[in-house]
Every structure is written in structure tokens, then in C-alpha cells.
Design an enzyme around this catalytic site. Structure first.
Site, PDB file in Angstrom:
ATOM      1  N   GLY A  63     -31.050  28.032 125.161  1.00  0.00           N
ATOM      2  CA  GLY A  63     -30.890  29.146 126.097  1.00  0.00           C
ATOM      3  C   GLY A  63     -29.541  29.829 126.084  1.00  0.00           C
ATOM      4  O   GLY A  63     -29.372  30.858 126.737  1.00  0.00           O
ATOM      5  N   PRO A  93     -30.395  24.438 121.086  1.00  0.00           N
ATOM      6  CA  PRO A  93     -30.336  25.898 120.993  1.00  0.00           C
ATOM      7  C   PRO A  93     -31.009  26.441 119.740  1.00  0.00           C
ATOM      8  O   PRO A  93     -31.114  25.750 118.719  1.00  0.00           O
ATOM      9  CB  PRO A  93     -28.832  26.175 120.938  1.00  0.00           C
ATOM     10  CG  PRO A  93     -28.240  24.941 120.353  1.00  0.00           C
ATOM     11  CD  PRO A  93     -29.127  23.791 120.754  1.00  0.00           C
ATOM     12  N   GLY A  94     -31.455  27.674 119.835  1.00  0.00           N
ATOM     13  CA  GLY A  94     -31.954  28.406 118.671  1.00  0.00           C
ATOM     14  C   GLY A  94     -31.062  29.611 118.452  1.00  0.00           C
ATOM     15  O   GLY A  94     -30.307  29.712 117.499  1.00  0.00           O
ATOM     16  N   ARG A  95     -31.129  30.541 119.412  1.00  0.00           N
ATOM     17  CA  ARG A  95     -30.407  31.809 119.314  1.00  0.00           C
ATOM     18  C   ARG A  95     -28.909  31.624 119.053  1.00  0.00           C
ATOM     19  O   ARG A  95     -28.330  32.291 118.208  1.00  0.00           O
ATOM     20  CB  ARG A  95     -30.580  32.574 120.630  1.00  0.00           C
ATOM     21  CG  ARG A  95     -29.962  33.960 120.633  1.00  0.00           C
ATOM     22  CD  ARG A  95     -29.954  34.536 122.060  1.00  0.00           C
ATOM     23  NE  ARG A  95     -31.204  34.359 122.744  1.00  0.00           N
ATOM     24  CZ  ARG A  95     -32.226  35.213 122.691  1.00  0.00           C
ATOM     25  NH1 ARG A  95     -32.119  36.310 121.983  1.00  0.00           N
ATOM     26  NH2 ARG A  95     -33.341  34.977 123.356  1.00  0.00           N
ATOM     27  N   TYR A 144     -39.055  43.364 124.523  1.00  0.00           N
ATOM     28  CA  TYR A 144     -38.175  43.084 125.669  1.00  0.00           C
ATOM     29  C   TYR A 144     -37.220  44.232 125.993  1.00  0.00           C
ATOM     30  O   TYR A 144     -36.358  44.079 126.858  1.00  0.00           O
ATOM     31  CB  TYR A 144     -37.287  41.865 125.382  1.00  0.00           C
ATOM     32  CG  TYR A 144     -37.957  40.669 124.766  1.00  0.00           C
ATOM     33  CD1 TYR A 144     -38.934  39.963 125.465  1.00  0.00           C
ATOM     34  CD2 TYR A 144     -37.585  40.213 123.506  1.00  0.00           C
ATOM     35  CE1 TYR A 144     -39.526  38.851 124.898  1.00  0.00           C
ATOM     36  CE2 TYR A 144     -38.171  39.098 122.942  1.00  0.00           C
ATOM     37  CZ  TYR A 144     -39.151  38.428 123.642  1.00  0.00           C
ATOM     38  OH  TYR A 144     -39.727  37.332 123.090  1.00  0.00           O
ATOM     39  N   CYS A 156     -47.510  52.725 113.859  1.00  0.00           N
ATOM     40  CA  CYS A 156     -48.154  53.782 114.624  1.00  0.00           C
ATOM     41  C   CYS A 156     -48.168  53.486 116.119  1.00  0.00           C
ATOM     42  O   CYS A 156     -49.238  53.280 116.714  1.00  0.00           O
ATOM     43  CB  CYS A 156     -49.560  54.014 114.084  1.00  0.00           C
ATOM     44  SG  CYS A 156     -49.497  54.502 112.357  1.00  0.00           S
ATOM     45  N   GLU A 157     -47.004  53.401 116.717  1.00  0.00           N
ATOM     46  CA  GLU A 157     -46.868  53.247 118.162  1.00  0.00           C
ATOM     47  C   GLU A 157     -45.568  53.923 118.584  1.00  0.00           C
ATOM     48  O   GLU A 157     -44.555  53.801 117.885  1.00  0.00           O
ATOM     49  CB  GLU A 157     -46.767  51.770 118.554  1.00  0.00           C
ATOM     50  CG  GLU A 157     -48.024  50.998 118.299  1.00  0.00           C
ATOM     51  CD  GLU A 157     -48.263  49.895 119.313  1.00  0.00           C
ATOM     52  OE1 GLU A 157     -47.695  49.944 120.412  1.00  0.00           O
ATOM     53  OE2 GLU A 157     -49.035  48.989 118.972  1.00  0.00           O
ATOM     54  N   TYR A 182     -35.150  35.063 116.134  1.00  0.00           N
ATOM     55  CA  TYR A 182     -36.323  35.766 116.663  1.00  0.00           C
ATOM     56  C   TYR A 182     -36.493  37.140 116.006  1.00  0.00           C
ATOM     57  O   TYR A 182     -36.944  38.085 116.631  1.00  0.00           O
ATOM     58  CB  TYR A 182     -36.244  35.877 118.194  1.00  0.00           C
ATOM     59  CG  TYR A 182     -36.039  34.540 118.859  1.00  0.00           C
ATOM     60  CD1 TYR A 182     -37.030  33.565 118.808  1.00  0.00           C
ATOM     61  CD2 TYR A 182     -34.834  34.208 119.491  1.00  0.00           C
ATOM     62  CE1 TYR A 182     -36.846  32.316 119.384  1.00  0.00           C
ATOM     63  CE2 TYR A 182     -34.638  32.956 120.071  1.00  0.00           C
ATOM     64  CZ  TYR A 182     -35.641  32.019 120.008  1.00  0.00           C
ATOM     65  OH  TYR A 182     -35.453  30.780 120.561  1.00  0.00           O
TER      66      TYR A 182
HETATM   67  N1  LLP Z   1     -36.200  24.690 123.507  1.00  0.00           N
HETATM   68  C1  LLP Z   1     -37.407  25.129 123.896  1.00  0.00           C
HETATM   69  C2  LLP Z   1     -38.381  24.173 124.420  1.00  0.00           C
HETATM   70  C3  LLP Z   1     -37.720  26.492 123.790  1.00  0.00           C
HETATM   71  O1  LLP Z   1     -38.915  26.926 124.186  1.00  0.00           O
HETATM   72  C4  LLP Z   1     -36.768  27.389 123.265  1.00  0.00           C
HETATM   73  C5  LLP Z   1     -37.062  28.825 123.166  1.00  0.00           C
HETATM   74  C6  LLP Z   1     -35.526  26.879 122.854  1.00  0.00           C
HETATM   75  C7  LLP Z   1     -35.271  25.523 122.993  1.00  0.00           C
HETATM   76  C8  LLP Z   1     -34.459  27.741 122.241  1.00  0.00           C
HETATM   77  O2  LLP Z   1     -34.028  28.740 123.093  1.00  0.00           O
HETATM   78  P1  LLP Z   1     -32.759  29.612 122.666  1.00  0.00           P
HETATM   79  O3  LLP Z   1     -31.579  28.677 122.551  1.00  0.00           O
HETATM   80  O4  LLP Z   1     -33.054  30.251 121.377  1.00  0.00           O
HETATM   81  O5  LLP Z   1     -32.581  30.581 123.750  1.00  0.00           O
HETATM   82  N2  LLP Z   1     -38.439  35.448 121.497  1.00  0.00           N
HETATM   83  C9  LLP Z   1     -37.424  35.470 122.541  1.00  0.00           C
HETATM   84  C10 LLP Z   1     -36.877  34.088 122.821  1.00  0.00           C
HETATM   85  C11 LLP Z   1     -37.944  33.106 123.248  1.00  0.00           C
HETATM   86  C12 LLP Z   1     -37.428  31.700 123.326  1.00  0.00           C
HETATM   87  C13 LLP Z   1     -38.537  30.725 123.591  1.00  0.00           C
HETATM   88  N3  LLP Z   1     -38.110  29.370 123.666  1.00  0.00           N
HETATM   89  C14 LLP Z   1     -36.328  36.468 122.153  1.00  0.00           C
HETATM   90  O6  LLP Z   1     -36.395  37.059 121.079  1.00  0.00           O
HETATM   91  O7  LLP Z   1     -35.410  36.703 122.933  1.00  0.00           O
END
Ligand code: LLP
Length: 419
Positions: free
Chosen positions: A226, A268-270, A310, A336-337, A365
Site C-alpha cells: 500500500g 508492497p507492489g507499487r 481511476y 474506441c472509447e 499496474y
Molecule cells: N497485498 C495484497 C493482499 C494486495 O491485494 C495488494 C494490492 C498488495 C499487497 C500490494 O499493494 P501495493 O503495495 O501495490 O499498493 N490496480 C491498482 C492497485 C490495486 C492493488 C490491489 N492489491 C492501481 O493501479 O492503483
């Protein structure tokens, strides 16, 4: 109002070289940026020796996963295919957490057979898992009732969220755990994505720490991902300078009083991948109506969905005219949107047909949410810039499909459905 501040792209000459050699649209990932973010997060969490998992949904390219593996991160996988891919890349099952939500019985069985730890966020699923595999280790995802995120769609805790078991249900969780002799080794929460405020993060962390007191000692508490990043020029991102004092120190203090101190995990991912990525697109068409000027590019919402889904902001820079005067454009795709718009009323260095634009901070993402299905447009090519280990070079890590190959895929799938 048109914003006039511009954000600079990383290594513009190299990006132009990629656009010439590989073509557009192409995602480019800078490996050094990923390694730097890992280092930064490790440094910030050193005091609690946090274990890091990578939420591979952000960018599951095998080359990106390999970097995470080399850097000794674990994996958060949310579907059987993500799990399989992580195993194929070489992650040990004991470094993978399987966090699919609303799993089927088959999915639970599959993950169990792979020897990974299941993270279960529904009481009925916990009951089913216990019945099927009594005595197993398990992690439980709770909903701490506090959520946060850059958009309603990505808030994953609180009253409106489908995720996790309400934190008040500790007694029910324990009843199921005891009934089936499950070993509750971890508690998990993930409150949302794109969080900018450490205060909210800590409020939610406090909830799970307090909740943990109602359970027998666990091996770890997983605080999810997050962590937000800055997308706009001049934006601060997560107030990371306060991460020590507002999150890590209080966490440390809280846990110091706990004789059976659990390990702390983040996933984290993002934070690890957003800023490593650039989407290169080429402008095919510049056109104006009385109200606005459109720059039409060879990509669209099916390649980078975030702005359409978003209203997300991604900075855009004209690599072909870096010193041009900023002019407001709507930068639009070829789908086409009308919502197929990367940026609205955005000042970009003057754009001519044929120019290459860099859409920044698209490493998370971006490609992972891309799809060739709608309007049948192949997804972008992908390039990795290894950085320090191979200065000035790049590698194509994802070949662009031709229209004919995509059509062959479509026909192939239709074929197998005939009986
Ligand atoms: N852990 C779980 C269980 C999750 O569902 C997620 C993301 C993460 C970790 C990693 O979250 P991050 O650190 O990346 O914020 N598509 C959206 C983001 C959706 C995230 C869903 N879950 C976007 O492009 O903003």
C-alpha cells in the site's frame, strides 16, 4: 486548469534508442530503480528487521520477479497462475504466501499441494480448509476496519471492503482453528493501495497489533503493502521521511513488550516497481477542435488502464522535443472509447506527429493490467535496462505480438471450444 510543471524522464537518450530499435508501444523497466527501492525500504525497516514480500500482481514479468528473488524477497501470489509462475521463477514454496480472495476449494487444494502457506480471509473458507487439511499451518487475513488508498476502488479494508475477516471476529476464528487443530502462524492485513499518510497506516497497524493479543502467539504479522509513490511533479508520495518515527519506531516499541515477539512482514507492489517503468508511445495524429488539441498515440487504455479506471495521473514527457514550449493537450489512445485518455488538458512540450512520448511511473499496474482482447490490439513490447550490471544496455524481455499472431490465438481458443 492546465498544469505546467513537467516531470523529467529517466535516461531520455536511451529511451529514444529503445523506441527506434524496438518500436512503440513499449514498456521499459529500469532494474536499478527496483533495487534502490528495495534498499530504501530495507534501510527504513532495519530496526524491526522486516521481511519483504513482493506483491507480484503489480508487475509479474519473470525478469522483474528474478530481481526480487536475487534480492531475497518473498512473494505474495493471488491466483493459481501467479503461484505457478513464482514457483517456475524459482521461489521456494516457503517464501510464498497465497492470498487469493474468495478461493475455490480447488484453488485451496492446489496451493496446499504446492506446500505454500494459505492466507485466508473468510470464516467459511477457513472452516473448509480446516476440514480438508486439519493440523495445517495457516495465516488469517483480518479487516482492521480502517482502509485507505488513492481511489475508492483500491481501499481494501473498512466497512465497504470484501477483504478479510472483521477484526472483531477473533473468537470465531479461534473456534475454527481449534476445531481443526490448525496452526495459526500469521495474521495479515492489507488496507489499500497508494497510501500517502503514515498516520493512517499506523492507525490500522495498531488495530492488528491489538487484535493479535486475542490469539495465541503467531510467528508473524503481515502488514500488507500500500505504500504510495509520487506520480505528479513536485508531489511527495508517502511521507516516507516520517516512516521511521510514525510507523517503525512505534511498531518496535509495541513489539518490544511482547515476549514472543512476532516477525513483521510487508508486501508492497507499487512502491518497488511503479517508478521503474516508462511506457513509450508514438504520436500518430495531432488534431484540434475549437475546445482542445488532441495528441493521438499508438497505445491506449488496454495498455495502461489506470487513467481510465481511476482517473490516475501519469506524467508525460515529449522525448522528441524536450526543449519545446509546453502546450496543453489531451493525450488519447487508439481504443474506441472516449475515456481512452492518458492525460487531459496536460501541458507537454509541443507535440508533432511522429514524436515519441514517455508516460512515466508505469512500472506497477501497467502491463499487469493490460489485455489484448478489447479492440484486439496486441500488448506492448517490454524492455529491461539492467543498469549497473550492464551499463547503457537494454534487453527485450517481451516481444511484441503481431496482429496475425493475436488473431491466431483468438482462433486457437475458439477451436478448442468446439466440442
Ligand atoms: N497485498 C495484497 C493482499 C494486495 O491485494 C495488494 C494490492 C498488495 C499487497 C500490494 O499493494 P501495493 O503495495 O501495490 O499498493 N490496480 C491498482 C492497485 C490495486 C492493488 C490491489 N492489491 C492501481 O493501479 O492503483
Amino acid at each position: 486548469m492546465t498544469e505546467t510543471l513537467l516531470k523529467s524522464p529517466p535516461q531520455p537518450e536511451l529511451l529514444l534508442r529503445v523506441a527506434e530499435r524496438v518500436g512503440t508501444p513499449t514498456y521499459v523497466y529500469f532494474a536499478d530503480v527496483i533495487r534502490e527501492r528495495i534498499r530504501l525500504l530495507r534501510e527504513r525497516t532495519a530496526r524491526i528487521d522486516a521481511r519483504l514480500l513482493y506483491a507480484m500482481k503489480a508487475n509479474g514479468h519473470p525478469a522483474v520477479l528474478s530481481i526480487m528473488k536475487e534480492e531475497n524477497l518473498g512473494i505474495d501470489a493471488v491466483s493459481p497462475a501467479e503461484l505457478l509462475l513464482a514457483l517456475r521463477v524459482g521461489f521456494d514454496p516457503d517464501r510464498i504466501l497465497f492470498s487469493a480472495n474468495n478461493m475455490t476449494d480447488d484453488e485451496m487444494e492446489f496451493a496446499h499441494r504446492q506446500g505454500v502457506l494459505l492466507n485466508v480471509g473468510e470464516l467459511s473458507r477457513l472452516e473448509r480448509y480446516g476440514r480438508a487439511h486439519p493440523g495445517s499451518r495457516v495465516c488469517v487475513r483480518v479487516n482492521p476496519r480502517i482502509g485507505a488508498g488513492h481511489h475508492d476502488h483500491v481501499i481494501t479494508a473498512g466497512p465497504d471492503s470484501k477483504f478479510g475477516i472483521p477484526v472483531e471476529a477473533a473468537a470465531e476464528i479461534l473456534r475454527i482453528v481449534e476445531r481443526h487443530g490448525l496452526r495459526l502462524v500469521g495474521l495479515h492485513q492489507h488496507i489499500g493501495s497508494g497510501i500517502m499518510d503514515t498516520g493512517t497506516l499506523w492507525s490500522a497497524i495498531r488495530v492488528i497489533l491489538e487484535a493479535a493479543k486475542h490469539f495465541p502467539p503467531v510467528e508473524f504479522i503481515n502488514l500488507g503493502g500500500g505504500l504510495g509513490v509520487p506520480y505528479r511533479p513536485g508531489e511527495a508520495g508517502l511521507d516516507f521521511e516520517n516512516f521511521d518515527t510514525r510507523v517503525v519506531e512505534p511498531l518496535d516499541e509495541f513489539l518490544t513488550g511482547d515476549a514472543s515477539r512476532p516477525a513483521v512482514w510487508f508486501e508492497p507492489g507499487r512502491f518497488l516497481t511503479a517508478e521503474c517503468g516508462v511506457l513509450l508511445v508514438r504520436v500518430n495524429t495531432v488534431k484540434a477542435n475549437p475546445e482542445r488539441t488532441f495528441a493521438g498515440v499508438d497505445s491506449g487504455m488496454t495498455h495502461l488502464l489506470r487513467p481510465a479506471l481511476y482517473g490516475s495521473y501519469h506524467a508525460v514527457s515529449n522525448l522528441s522535443n524536450p526543449d519545446g514550449d509546453p502546450v496543453p493537450y489531451d493525450i488519447v489512445g487508439n481504443i474506441c472509447e472516449t475515456g481512452d485518455r492518458f492525460a487531459r488538458d496536460r501541458a507537454v512540450q509541443e507535440i508533432r506527429e511522429g514524436d515519441v512520448l514517455a508516460i512515466l511511473d508505469t512500472g506497477a499496474y501497467g502491463m499487469s493490467m493490460a489485455s489484448p482482447s478489447y479492440n484486439l490490439r496486441p500488448v506492448p513490447a517490454e524492455v529491461l535496462v539492467p543498469g549497473e550490471s550492464d551499463p547503457g544496455r537494454f534487453r527485450v524481455i517481451g516481444r511484441r505480438q503481431t496482429a496475425a499472431e493475436l488473431v491466431a490465438d483468438v482462433l486457437g481458443r475458439a477451436e478448442s471450444r468446439r466440442d
